[in-house]
Design a protein around this motif. Structure first.
Motif, short mmCIF file in Angstrom:
data_model
loop_
_atom_site.label_atom_id
_atom_site.label_comp_id
_atom_site.label_asym_id
_atom_site.label_seq_id
_atom_site.Cartn_x
_atom_site.Cartn_y
_atom_site.Cartn_z
N ASP A 15 0.78 -1.21 -0.07
CA ASP A 15 0.06 -0.12 0.01
C ASP A 15 0.67 1.30 0.04
N LYS A 64 3.08 4.02 -1.23
CA LYS A 64 3.57 4.50 -2.42
C LYS A 64 5.02 5.31 -2.25
N THR A 68 0.20 6.70 0.91
CA THR A 68 -0.28 5.25 0.88
C THR A 68 -1.43 5.27 -0.60
N THR A 69 -1.84 4.09 -1.01
CA THR A 69 -2.88 4.25 -2.11
C THR A 69 -3.98 4.84 -1.60
N SER A 70 -4.31 4.96 -0.36
CA SER A 70 -5.63 5.63 0.07
C SER A 70 -5.57 6.73 0.81
N GLN A 90 -10.10 10.63 -4.67
CA GLN A 90 -9.70 9.72 -5.87
C GLN A 90 -10.63 10.13 -7.03
#
Length: 105
Positions: free
Chosen positions: A68, A70, A83-85, A105
């Motif tokens: 997760d 990045k 992170t991805t979220s 997003q």
């Protein structure tokens, strides 16, 4: 065979020789004491195990997986994890989470 030394002749050390003999005795005693201290130190180290050092990791229970994450940026005592979220900002000196913001997003 005859003995060349007469019974009246005995060795009498001079003052300088007496000082040297005392110095040799002193160094011998010091050598024995230091050897005993070395053996005692070895025995003490063998019987008293050092406690393990405290962990130097920053465990805050963030629940992140390696896949997760990045990017990670460090600026002084602040760590920013992307992170991805979400974006997580941590004060590493105080070990506190300063910001945990979801990414749009």
């Amino acid at each position: 065979m005859s003995n060349d030394a007469s019974p009246e002749e005995t060795f009498v050390p001079t003052a300088g020789q007496k000082r040297l003999l005392r110095a040799v005795y002193g160094m011998g005693i010091a050598l024995v004491l230091l050897f005993l201290a070395l053996i005692g130190g070895i025995i003490w180290k063998a019987t008293h195990k050092a406690p393990p050092p405290p962990p130097e990791t920053l465990t805050l229970g963030l629940g992140l997986k390696a896949a997760d994450v990045k990017a990670v940026a460090v600026d002084g005592g602040t760590v920013a994890i992307t992170t991805t979220s979400e974006l997580i900002v941590i004060d590493a000196n105080r070990r506190k989470v300063l910001l945990r913001e979801p990414l749009a997003q």
